[in-house]
Design a protein around this motif. Structure first.
Motif, PDB file in Angstrom:
ATOM      1  N   UNK A   2       0.861  -1.179   0.000  1.00 24.70           N
ATOM      2  CA  UNK A   2       0.000   0.000   0.000  1.00 24.70           C
ATOM      3  C   UNK A   2       0.900   1.233   0.000  1.00 24.70           C
ATOM      4  N   UNK A   3       0.368   2.364   0.369  1.00 26.73           N
ATOM      5  CA  UNK A   3       1.142   3.613   0.404  1.00 26.73           C
ATOM      6  C   UNK A   3       1.061   4.256   1.788  1.00 26.73           C
ATOM      7  N   UNK A   4       0.986   3.422   2.823  1.00 29.14           N
ATOM      8  CA  UNK A   4       0.868   3.931   4.183  1.00 29.14           C
ATOM      9  C   UNK A   4       2.124   4.659   4.617  1.00 29.14           C
ATOM     10  N   UNK A   5       1.950   5.868   5.158  1.00 27.89           N
ATOM     11  CA  UNK A   5       3.073   6.656   5.673  1.00 27.89           C
ATOM     12  C   UNK A   5       3.073   6.678   7.196  1.00 27.89           C
ATOM     13  N   UNK A   6       1.919   6.404   7.797  1.00 31.50           N
ATOM     14  CA  UNK A   6       1.776   6.398   9.255  1.00 31.50           C
ATOM     15  C   UNK A   6       0.639   5.454   9.618  1.00 31.50           C
ATOM     16  N   UNK A   7       0.625   5.060  10.875  1.00 34.95           N
ATOM     17  CA  UNK A   7      -0.434   4.193  11.375  1.00 34.95           C
ATOM     18  C   UNK A   7      -1.029   4.794  12.639  1.00 34.95           C
ATOM     19  N   UNK A   8      -2.342   4.645  12.818  1.00 32.59           N
ATOM     20  CA  UNK A   8      -2.946   5.062  14.079  1.00 32.59           C
ATOM     21  C   UNK A   8      -2.687   3.981  15.130  1.00 32.59           C
ATOM     22  N   UNK A   9      -2.932   4.252  16.390  1.00 33.06           N
ATOM     23  CA  UNK A   9      -2.809   3.206  17.411  1.00 33.06           C
ATOM     24  C   UNK A   9      -3.722   2.021  17.088  1.00 33.06           C
ATOM     25  N   UNK A  10      -3.193   0.824  17.240  1.00 35.45           N
ATOM     26  CA  UNK A  10      -3.941  -0.392  16.912  1.00 35.45           C
ATOM     27  C   UNK A  10      -4.419  -1.126  18.155  1.00 35.45           C
ATOM     28  N   UNK A  11      -4.542  -0.421  19.272  1.00 32.31           N
ATOM     29  CA  UNK A  11      -4.953  -1.036  20.525  1.00 32.31           C
ATOM     30  C   UNK A  11      -6.366  -1.585  20.519  1.00 32.31           C
ATOM     31  N   UNK A  12      -7.151  -1.252  19.522  1.00 37.56           N
ATOM     32  CA  UNK A  12      -8.514  -1.763  19.422  1.00 37.56           C
ATOM     33  C   UNK A  12      -8.589  -3.200  18.951  1.00 37.56           C
ATOM     34  N   UNK A  13      -7.431  -3.821  18.762  1.00 35.44           N
ATOM     35  CA  UNK A  13      -7.385  -5.207  18.292  1.00 35.44           C
ATOM     36  C   UNK A  13      -6.647  -6.067  19.313  1.00 35.44           C
ATOM     37  N   UNK A  14      -7.275  -6.367  20.441  1.00 39.07           N
ATOM     38  CA  UNK A  14      -6.586  -7.084  21.512  1.00 39.07           C
ATOM     39  C   UNK A  14      -6.180  -8.505  21.162  1.00 39.07           C
ATOM     40  N   UNK A  15      -6.778  -9.084  20.126  1.00 39.83           N
ATOM     41  CA  UNK A  15      -6.442 -10.458  19.736  1.00 39.83           C
ATOM     42  C   UNK A  15      -5.477 -10.521  18.564  1.00 39.83           C
ATOM     43  N   UNK A  16      -5.037  -9.365  18.062  1.00 39.30           N
ATOM     44  CA  UNK A  16      -4.158  -9.327  16.888  1.00 39.30           C
ATOM     45  C   UNK A  16      -2.862 -10.087  17.146  1.00 39.30           C
ATOM     46  N   UNK A  17      -2.564 -11.052  16.274  1.00 41.32           N
ATOM     47  CA  UNK A  17      -1.375 -11.891  16.408  1.00 41.32           C
ATOM     48  C   UNK A  17      -0.384 -11.669  15.275  1.00 41.32           C
ATOM     49  N   UNK A  18      -0.877 -11.257  14.111  1.00 38.40           N
ATOM     50  CA  UNK A  18      -0.033 -11.142  12.925  1.00 38.40           C
ATOM     51  C   UNK A  18      -0.368  -9.852  12.182  1.00 38.40           C
ATOM     52  N   UNK A  19       0.683  -9.053  11.899  1.00 41.30           N
ATOM     53  CA  UNK A  19       0.498  -7.764  11.225  1.00 41.30           C
ATOM     54  C   UNK A  19       1.538  -7.626  10.125  1.00 41.30           C
TER      55      UNK A  19
END
Length: 88
Positions: free
Chosen positions: A39-56
């Motif tokens: 993609x063309x992502x330059x920044x990311x917001x906080x991802x704390x809303x995904x407490x079960x996230x294992x793979x990014x």
């Protein structure tokens, strides 16, 4: 179609996403795998809303940094790919 709230895997590869807002992924509390490569992502917001996230997968974007709060709250994260970005 919008992803279901019980979706465990979301693949947004190659969608030319330049900005990601938390509201765009809100409600996906069951998410375990998030793929944002090519993609063309330059920044990311906080991802704390995904407490079960294992793979990014953030590979092949335009990220130059990940702020300290981006992954706060992602205690289950086990795999993170940031290859082919603008990191020093």
């Amino acid at each position: 179609a919008m992803p279901r709230s019980d979706e465990e895997r979301l693949d947004l590869s190659g969608m030319r996403i330049g900005e990601l807002r938390p509201s765009q992924l809100g409600g996906l509390r069951a998410l375990r795998t998030l793929v944002l490569r090519h993609n063309a992502l330059r920044a990311l917001p906080p991802l704390g809303g995904f407490p079960l996230l294992e793979s990014l997968d953030l590979s092949h974007n335009e990220l130059s940094e990940l702020g300290p709060d981006v992954l706060a709250g992602c205690a289950r994260l086990r795999w993170l790919d940031v290859a082919h970005n603008g990191f020093c």
